[in-house]
Design a protein around this motif. Structure first.
Motif, PDB file in Angstrom:
ATOM      1  N   PRO A  44     -13.534 -73.611  -9.911  1.00 34.99           N
ATOM      2  CA  PRO A  44     -14.668 -73.804 -10.298  1.00 34.99           C
ATOM      3  C   PRO A  44     -15.465 -72.867 -11.619  1.00 34.99           C
ATOM      4  O   PRO A  44     -14.468 -72.091 -12.206  1.00 34.99           O
ATOM      5  CB  PRO A  44     -15.582 -72.162  -9.611  1.00 34.99           C
ATOM      6  CG  PRO A  44     -14.603 -72.152  -7.989  1.00 34.99           C
ATOM      7  CD  PRO A  44     -13.329 -72.934  -8.612  1.00 34.99           C
ATOM      8  N   VAL A  45     -15.958 -74.154 -12.213  1.00 29.82           N
ATOM      9  CA  VAL A  45     -16.730 -73.635 -13.931  1.00 29.82           C
ATOM     10  C   VAL A  45     -17.364 -71.816 -13.119  1.00 29.82           C
ATOM     11  O   VAL A  45     -17.375 -71.300 -14.513  1.00 29.82           O
ATOM     12  CB  VAL A  45     -17.525 -74.982 -14.423  1.00 29.82           C
ATOM     13  CG1 VAL A  45     -18.323 -74.203 -15.419  1.00 29.82           C
ATOM     14  CG2 VAL A  45     -16.792 -75.822 -14.554  1.00 29.82           C
ATOM     15  N   GLU A  46     -18.221 -71.337 -12.233  1.00 31.75           N
ATOM     16  CA  GLU A  46     -18.505 -70.665 -12.226  1.00 31.75           C
ATOM     17  C   GLU A  46     -17.309 -69.765 -11.923  1.00 31.75           C
ATOM     18  O   GLU A  46     -17.928 -68.695 -13.206  1.00 31.75           O
ATOM     19  CB  GLU A  46     -19.860 -70.278 -11.622  1.00 31.75           C
ATOM     20  CG  GLU A  46     -20.495 -69.289 -10.617  1.00 31.75           C
ATOM     21  CD  GLU A  46     -21.221 -69.033  -9.697  1.00 31.75           C
ATOM     22  OE1 GLU A  46     -21.410 -67.961  -9.053  1.00 31.75           O
ATOM     23  OE2 GLU A  46     -21.230 -70.207  -9.148  1.00 31.75           O
ATOM     24  N   ASN A  47     -16.411 -69.334 -11.787  1.00 29.47           N
ATOM     25  CA  ASN A  47     -15.776 -68.608 -11.433  1.00 29.47           C
ATOM     26  C   ASN A  47     -14.722 -68.538 -12.963  1.00 29.47           C
ATOM     27  O   ASN A  47     -14.449 -66.987 -13.219  1.00 29.47           O
ATOM     28  CB  ASN A  47     -14.153 -68.692 -11.204  1.00 29.47           C
ATOM     29  CG  ASN A  47     -14.673 -68.675  -9.299  1.00 29.47           C
ATOM     30  OD1 ASN A  47     -16.203 -68.281  -8.822  1.00 29.47           O
ATOM     31  ND2 ASN A  47     -14.168 -68.955  -8.237  1.00 29.47           N
ATOM     32  N   LEU A  48     -14.605 -69.176 -13.689  1.00 28.66           N
ATOM     33  CA  LEU A  48     -14.270 -69.643 -15.021  1.00 28.66           C
ATOM     34  C   LEU A  48     -15.279 -68.157 -15.771  1.00 28.66           C
ATOM     35  O   LEU A  48     -15.020 -67.317 -16.400  1.00 28.66           O
ATOM     36  CB  LEU A  48     -13.669 -70.583 -15.524  1.00 28.66           C
ATOM     37  CG  LEU A  48     -12.459 -71.417 -14.850  1.00 28.66           C
ATOM     38  CD1 LEU A  48     -12.753 -72.829 -15.495  1.00 28.66           C
ATOM     39  CD2 LEU A  48     -11.099 -70.649 -15.122  1.00 28.66           C
ATOM     40  N   ASN A  49     -16.829 -68.345 -15.727  1.00 37.27           N
ATOM     41  CA  ASN A  49     -17.490 -68.020 -16.568  1.00 37.27           C
ATOM     42  C   ASN A  49     -17.275 -66.528 -16.956  1.00 37.27           C
ATOM     43  O   ASN A  49     -16.928 -65.534 -17.256  1.00 37.27           O
ATOM     44  CB  ASN A  49     -18.818 -68.726 -16.441  1.00 37.27           C
ATOM     45  CG  ASN A  49     -19.158 -70.263 -17.191  1.00 37.27           C
ATOM     46  OD1 ASN A  49     -18.686 -69.909 -18.087  1.00 37.27           O
ATOM     47  ND2 ASN A  49     -20.020 -70.812 -16.076  1.00 37.27           N
ATOM     48  N   LEU A  50     -17.280 -66.325 -15.309  1.00 40.05           N
ATOM     49  CA  LEU A  50     -16.919 -64.954 -14.749  1.00 40.05           C
ATOM     50  C   LEU A  50     -15.804 -64.255 -15.090  1.00 40.05           C
ATOM     51  O   LEU A  50     -15.684 -63.756 -16.012  1.00 40.05           O
ATOM     52  CB  LEU A  50     -17.354 -64.335 -13.805  1.00 40.05           C
ATOM     53  CG  LEU A  50     -18.653 -65.015 -12.005  1.00 40.05           C
ATOM     54  CD1 LEU A  50     -18.409 -65.480 -11.107  1.00 40.05           C
ATOM     55  CD2 LEU A  50     -19.419 -63.795 -13.062  1.00 40.05           C
ATOM     56  N   ILE A  51     -14.593 -64.283 -15.578  1.00 43.58           N
ATOM     57  CA  ILE A  51     -13.152 -64.164 -15.213  1.00 43.58           C
ATOM     58  C   ILE A  51     -13.272 -63.721 -17.085  1.00 43.58           C
ATOM     59  O   ILE A  51     -13.388 -63.183 -17.558  1.00 43.58           O
ATOM     60  CB  ILE A  51     -12.014 -64.977 -15.304  1.00 43.58           C
ATOM     61  CG1 ILE A  51     -12.222 -65.206 -13.417  1.00 43.58           C
ATOM     62  CG2 ILE A  51     -11.093 -64.530 -15.701  1.00 43.58           C
ATOM     63  CD1 ILE A  51     -11.050 -65.882 -12.943  1.00 43.58           C
ATOM     64  N   CYS A  52     -14.137 -65.129 -17.823  1.00 45.52           N
ATOM     65  CA  CYS A  52     -13.890 -64.874 -19.410  1.00 45.52           C
ATOM     66  C   CYS A  52     -14.808 -64.073 -19.577  1.00 45.52           C
ATOM     67  O   CYS A  52     -14.486 -63.396 -21.151  1.00 45.52           O
ATOM     68  CB  CYS A  52     -14.283 -66.365 -20.096  1.00 45.52           C
ATOM     69  SG  CYS A  52     -12.624 -67.768 -19.634  1.00 45.52           S
ATOM     70  N   SER A  53     -15.563 -63.950 -19.036  1.00 44.12           N
ATOM     71  CA  SER A  53     -17.281 -62.490 -19.514  1.00 44.12           C
ATOM     72  C   SER A  53     -16.388 -61.643 -18.852  1.00 44.12           C
ATOM     73  O   SER A  53     -16.502 -60.437 -19.930  1.00 44.12           O
ATOM     74  CB  SER A  53     -18.804 -63.193 -19.046  1.00 44.12           C
ATOM     75  OG  SER A  53     -19.172 -62.449 -18.827  1.00 44.12           O
ATOM     76  N   VAL A  54     -15.638 -61.435 -17.952  1.00 40.84           N
ATOM     77  CA  VAL A  54     -14.941 -60.194 -17.597  1.00 40.84           C
ATOM     78  C   VAL A  54     -14.258 -59.252 -18.496  1.00 40.84           C
ATOM     79  O   VAL A  54     -13.950 -58.442 -19.276  1.00 40.84           O
ATOM     80  CB  VAL A  54     -15.452 -59.558 -16.259  1.00 40.84           C
ATOM     81  CG1 VAL A  54     -13.796 -58.487 -16.008  1.00 40.84           C
ATOM     82  CG2 VAL A  54     -16.080 -59.167 -15.252  1.00 40.84           C
ATOM     83  N   LEU A  55     -13.193 -60.532 -18.989  1.00 38.56           N
ATOM     84  CA  LEU A  55     -11.820 -60.420 -19.347  1.00 38.56           C
ATOM     85  C   LEU A  55     -12.332 -60.329 -21.296  1.00 38.56           C
ATOM     86  O   LEU A  55     -11.240 -60.083 -22.081  1.00 38.56           O
ATOM     87  CB  LEU A  55     -11.114 -61.252 -19.345  1.00 38.56           C
ATOM     88  CG  LEU A  55     -10.057 -61.330 -18.260  1.00 38.56           C
ATOM     89  CD1 LEU A  55      -9.308 -62.064 -17.436  1.00 38.56           C
ATOM     90  CD2 LEU A  55      -9.662 -59.827 -17.914  1.00 38.56           C
ATOM     91  N   ASN A  56     -13.504 -60.968 -21.348  1.00 37.15           N
ATOM     92  CA  ASN A  56     -13.861 -61.504 -23.130  1.00 37.15           C
ATOM     93  C   ASN A  56     -12.843 -61.881 -23.120  1.00 37.15           C
ATOM     94  O   ASN A  56     -12.118 -61.569 -24.636  1.00 37.15           O
ATOM     95  CB  ASN A  56     -14.304 -59.866 -23.915  1.00 37.15           C
ATOM     96  CG  ASN A  56     -15.089 -59.869 -25.026  1.00 37.15           C
ATOM     97  OD1 ASN A  56     -15.150 -60.444 -24.891  1.00 37.15           O
ATOM     98  ND2 ASN A  56     -13.994 -59.429 -26.178  1.00 37.15           N
ATOM     99  N   CYS A  57     -12.531 -62.998 -23.287  1.00 36.91           N
ATOM    100  CA  CYS A  57     -11.795 -63.986 -23.871  1.00 36.91           C
ATOM    101  C   CYS A  57     -12.227 -65.500 -23.614  1.00 36.91           C
ATOM    102  O   CYS A  57     -12.954 -65.998 -22.869  1.00 36.91           O
ATOM    103  CB  CYS A  57      -9.693 -63.649 -22.656  1.00 36.91           C
ATOM    104  SG  CYS A  57     -10.358 -64.460 -21.059  1.00 36.91           S
ATOM    105  N   LYS A  58     -11.316 -66.273 -23.894  1.00 35.74           N
ATOM    106  CA  LYS A  58     -11.381 -67.870 -24.262  1.00 35.74           C
ATOM    107  C   LYS A  58     -10.949 -68.123 -23.030  1.00 35.74           C
ATOM    108  O   LYS A  58     -10.197 -68.161 -22.602  1.00 35.74           O
ATOM    109  CB  LYS A  58     -11.303 -68.469 -25.171  1.00 35.74           C
ATOM    110  CG  LYS A  58     -11.960 -67.869 -26.632  1.00 35.74           C
ATOM    111  CD  LYS A  58     -11.287 -68.219 -27.890  1.00 35.74           C
ATOM    112  CE  LYS A  58     -11.854 -67.527 -29.889  1.00 35.74           C
ATOM    113  NZ  LYS A  58     -11.323 -67.916 -30.843  1.00 35.74           N
ATOM    114  N   LEU A  59     -11.312 -69.534 -22.531  1.00 32.73           N
ATOM    115  CA  LEU A  59     -10.833 -70.374 -21.473  1.00 32.73           C
ATOM    116  C   LEU A  59      -8.929 -70.940 -21.797  1.00 32.73           C
ATOM    117  O   LEU A  59      -8.257 -70.558 -20.849  1.00 32.73           O
ATOM    118  CB  LEU A  59     -11.148 -71.567 -21.413  1.00 32.73           C
ATOM    119  CG  LEU A  59     -12.306 -71.776 -20.267  1.00 32.73           C
ATOM    120  CD1 LEU A  59     -12.862 -73.028 -19.627  1.00 32.73           C
ATOM    121  CD2 LEU A  59     -11.513 -71.516 -18.968  1.00 32.73           C
ATOM    122  N   GLU A  60      -9.155 -70.448 -23.379  1.00 41.29           N
ATOM    123  CA  GLU A  60      -7.566 -71.231 -23.713  1.00 41.29           C
ATOM    124  C   GLU A  60      -6.657 -69.716 -23.620  1.00 41.29           C
ATOM    125  O   GLU A  60      -5.671 -69.944 -23.964  1.00 41.29           O
ATOM    126  CB  GLU A  60      -7.528 -71.931 -24.949  1.00 41.29           C
ATOM    127  CG  GLU A  60      -8.096 -70.633 -26.266  1.00 41.29           C
ATOM    128  CD  GLU A  60      -9.441 -71.033 -27.009  1.00 41.29           C
ATOM    129  OE1 GLU A  60      -9.833 -70.930 -27.821  1.00 41.29           O
ATOM    130  OE2 GLU A  60     -10.546 -71.850 -25.189  1.00 41.29           O
TER     131      GLU A  60
END
Length: 72
Positions: A44-60
């Motif tokens: 889910p895009v929402e989960n990916l958004n949360l993970i990238c936000s918390v980890l301060n990372c990019k999808l790649e």
């Protein structure tokens, strides 16, 4: 074509546990575990958004797209 989830190795690089990521994102720990084992049926895009936000990372940083090898 295949999408590889690299979350487990990224968490190890950051010294963060799956449990801590779950706590910080609000994503259920079994869902994080499935992602770390590369067994998720959906991302889910929402989960990916949360993970990238918390980890301060990019999808790649946590996902990799691999094309089929034409030689195989």
């Amino acid at each position: 074509m295949l999408i590889i989830i690299k979350l487990d190795s990224f968490l190890k690089q950051r010294g963060m546990s799956q449990r801590e990521l779950s706590r910080l994102t609000g994503i259920r720990q079994p869902t994080i575990s499935e992602m770390c084992l590369n067994k998720s049926k959906s991302l889910p895009v929402e989960n990916l958004n949360l993970i990238c936000s918390v980890l301060n990372c990019k999808l790649e940083d946590i996902l990799e797209f691999q094309k089929d090898n034409p030689d195989s």
